[in-house]
Design an enzyme around this catalytic site. Structure first.
Site, short mmCIF file in Angstrom:
data_model
loop_
_atom_site.label_atom_id
_atom_site.label_comp_id
_atom_site.label_asym_id
_atom_site.label_seq_id
_atom_site.Cartn_x
_atom_site.Cartn_y
_atom_site.Cartn_z
N CYS A 190 0.85 -1.18 0.00
CA CYS A 190 0.00 0.00 0.00
C CYS A 190 0.89 1.24 0.00
O CYS A 190 1.81 1.35 0.81
CB CYS A 190 -0.92 0.00 1.23
N CYS A 296 20.19 6.56 8.27
CA CYS A 296 19.89 5.78 7.07
C CYS A 296 19.15 6.68 6.09
O CYS A 296 18.29 7.48 6.50
CB CYS A 296 19.06 4.55 7.42
N ILE A 297 19.45 6.55 4.83
CA ILE A 297 18.80 7.34 3.79
C ILE A 297 18.45 6.44 2.62
O ILE A 297 19.21 5.53 2.26
CB ILE A 297 19.71 8.52 3.34
N TYR A 308 16.29 14.15 -5.42
CA TYR A 308 15.65 13.97 -4.12
C TYR A 308 16.66 13.55 -3.05
O TYR A 308 16.50 13.93 -1.87
CB TYR A 308 14.53 12.95 -4.22
N GLU A 330 26.05 9.04 9.92
CA GLU A 330 26.60 7.90 10.65
C GLU A 330 27.52 7.11 9.74
O GLU A 330 27.21 6.87 8.58
CB GLU A 330 25.44 7.01 11.13
#
Length: 372
Positions: A190, A296-297, A308, A330
């Site tokens: 979803c 985290c990315i 983005y 990090e």
């Protein structure tokens, strides 16, 4: 009041008459009962049909009186298991398991037992040649040893998942790495609540009843169709866990899936057809001892190379400026993270140097301070 029963005491004439007829005399009051019944060990037998009570599954025991210690019952149990799972058990394994005549290693102390097992498992160097498997003879039955070797072989081999593609709204993306999602060829998610479904019919039924049209949390940034929501991992645990599981499909070094309470998630969305659809996100610790501004990315593959990722990195530095601290991502960085940060800082430094005048001096501290 409870009525006491009157117990008749037999007379000498009654005792003599009872002896003549072959009946046991009544017990006299105050005398001990002389039992003529056999002892418990003599009259108790094994309840297993066809077993005479000889032998036992316990070492150094010659008799048994319960079903749990019956070797015949154990052998019948493994025979039934062999009929149900013939590929797991063999007749030789059954006989070895039920044979109580074979000696087994015993020890009077658990320390001696551990030393014995250690000697059997770790033999002298060169005993096996190039084989790395430990010697388990005498420690466990042959059937258990064979099952252990099969499990060890499966654990060493890398298990490939059947999950190949992920469908998120109108985009179908290829899964790069393994994740804790159901192992199906195509997984449907979803695009608002990130719940997973294994078929197209179930996701269509869910889309009609899903009340969400944007991520949970509060909207802290909006520029046209682009919005960023701040989501607390402690308040919205289910959504953040689904987000981390989705990120694991595209990040090899992603380790945090379920322990999301200490993190804040900044989710970037794009407004389209009446809802805010997921573009990417980055997370950071609420209280970082090393002043990390990013943990985290991720930018979804369908939105990569559109700027983005740089926008999320710049947004993390802006949050650090508002907090009044100096932060950094990090470490160690992943491969994609290292490429993104190098590209970001290269563009920032070149943009700063292009606006310098001839009389201005150039230094590293001034460049970093002006760039951030």
């Amino acid at each position: 009041m409870v009525k006491r029963r009157n117990i008749k005491v037999p007379s000498e004439k009654g005792v003599a008459e009872a002896k003549r007829r072959g009946r046991p005399p009544l017990k006299r009051r105050g005398r001990k009962c002389q039992t003529t019944a056999p002892s418990l060990m003599e009259r108790k037998t094994c309840p297993t049909p066809g077993c005479d009570g000889s032998g036992s599954v316990i070492p150094r025991c010659h008799k048994h009186f319960s079903a749990s210690g019956c070797p015949l019952r154990r052998k019948r149990k493994y025979v039934r298991a062999h009929r149900m799972f013939p590929q797991k058990l063999s007749i030789s394994d059954i006989n070895d398991h039920a044979d109580v005549s074979k000696p087994r290693p015993l020890a009077t102390s658990h320390v001696v037992r551990l030393e014995l097992i250690q000697q059997l498992i770790t033999p002298p160097f060169g005993h096996h040649g190039d084989c790395e498997e430990p010697v388990l003879q005498g420690v466990a039955p042959p059937m258990d040893v064979r099952l252990f070797k099969e499990a060890l072989k499966k654990a060493k081999t890398t298990k490939e998942s059947k999950l190949k593609h992920v469908v998120l709204g109108e985009h179908q993306m290829e899964a790069w790495f393994l994740s804790a999602f159901p192992s199906v060829p195509v997984l449907h998610l979803c695009e608002y609540c990130l719940r997973c479904f294994c078929s197209l019919a179930t996701i269509k039924l869910h889309a009609k009843s899903c009340p969400w049209r944007h991520p949970p949390g509060k909207e802290i940034y909006r520029d046209g169709a682009i919005s960023i929501f701040e989501v607390d991992g402690e308040q919205h645990q289910s959504y953040c866990q689904n987000l981390c599981l989705l990120a694991k499909l595209f990040l090899d070094h992603k380790t945090v899936y379920y322990d999301v309470q200490p993190f804040l998630f900044y989710v970037m969305t794009q407004y389209h057809n009446g809802g805010c659809r997921l573009v990417g996100y980055f997370s950071k610790e609420k209280c970082s001892a090393m002043n990390y501004n990013l943990s985290c990315i991720l930018v979804l593959p369908c939105y990569m190379r559109m700027g983005y990722g740089r926008m999320l990195i710049e947004f993390s530095y802006l949050l650090t400026q508002l907090e009044g601290v100096t932060g950094s991502p990090e470490r160690p960085l992943s491969d994609l993270g290292l490429v993104s940060y190098r590209s970001y800082w290269r563009d920032v430094i070149l943009d700063y140097m292009s606006h310098l005048k001839k009389e201005d001096s150039l230094c590293i501290k001034g460049t970093v301070k002006s760039a951030t």
